[in-house]
Design a protein around this motif. Sequence first.
Motif, PDB file in Angstrom:
ATOM      1  N   ARG A 124      -0.777  11.426   8.110  1.00  0.00           N
ATOM      2  CA  ARG A 124      -0.695   9.982   8.352  1.00  0.00           C
ATOM      3  C   ARG A 124       0.748   9.505   8.389  1.00  0.00           C
ATOM      4  N   GLY A 131      -2.607   5.164  15.147  1.00  0.00           N
ATOM      5  CA  GLY A 131      -3.553   6.266  14.966  1.00  0.00           C
ATOM      6  C   GLY A 131      -3.592   7.183  16.167  1.00  0.00           C
ATOM      7  N   THR A 141      -7.021  12.394  11.515  1.00  0.00           N
ATOM      8  CA  THR A 141      -7.132  11.597  10.301  1.00  0.00           C
ATOM      9  C   THR A 141      -7.467  10.147  10.609  1.00  0.00           C
TER      10      THR A 141
END
Length: 151
Positions: A124, A131, A141
Amino acid sequence: MSTHAPNEARVIPLRRQPSPPARPADGAARAPQRPAGTPTEPAPREPLWRDLVGGVLRRERLAQERTLKDVAEAARISMPYLSELERGRKEASSEVLAAAARALGLGLGDLLSLAQDDLARYARSRTPRSGRTGLGRTSPTAQYDGLCLVA
């Protein structure tokens, strides 16, 4: 004639040195151009699984204020081997990982889940906030935050 070696060290570069830029025919200086697809700086090394698992083992042991000797005896593994596991120097079998986890009051799934959380946190931190990865794909993720074990 002297047999003394010159007092100069020969430096051998580890990376190939870029050749100096060619000057244009008109003599004007141009800004150096970077080849397409060349990153501006090297990306940090992605953590290895053994580093993640070792970090979890050490964190849990220290959180319980236990010594290497105590945990190694409870897990029935040698103290130097447990130390190497914690430092990410050794790849442990699932039996050894399960024994070390049990000695810390964890199950194997708990240990692997904590390591997976660390890996997801790392992933992340490296992906853009949307994202999406730089290749137009959604990062794994961003879709889910689960545990996947492969035998």
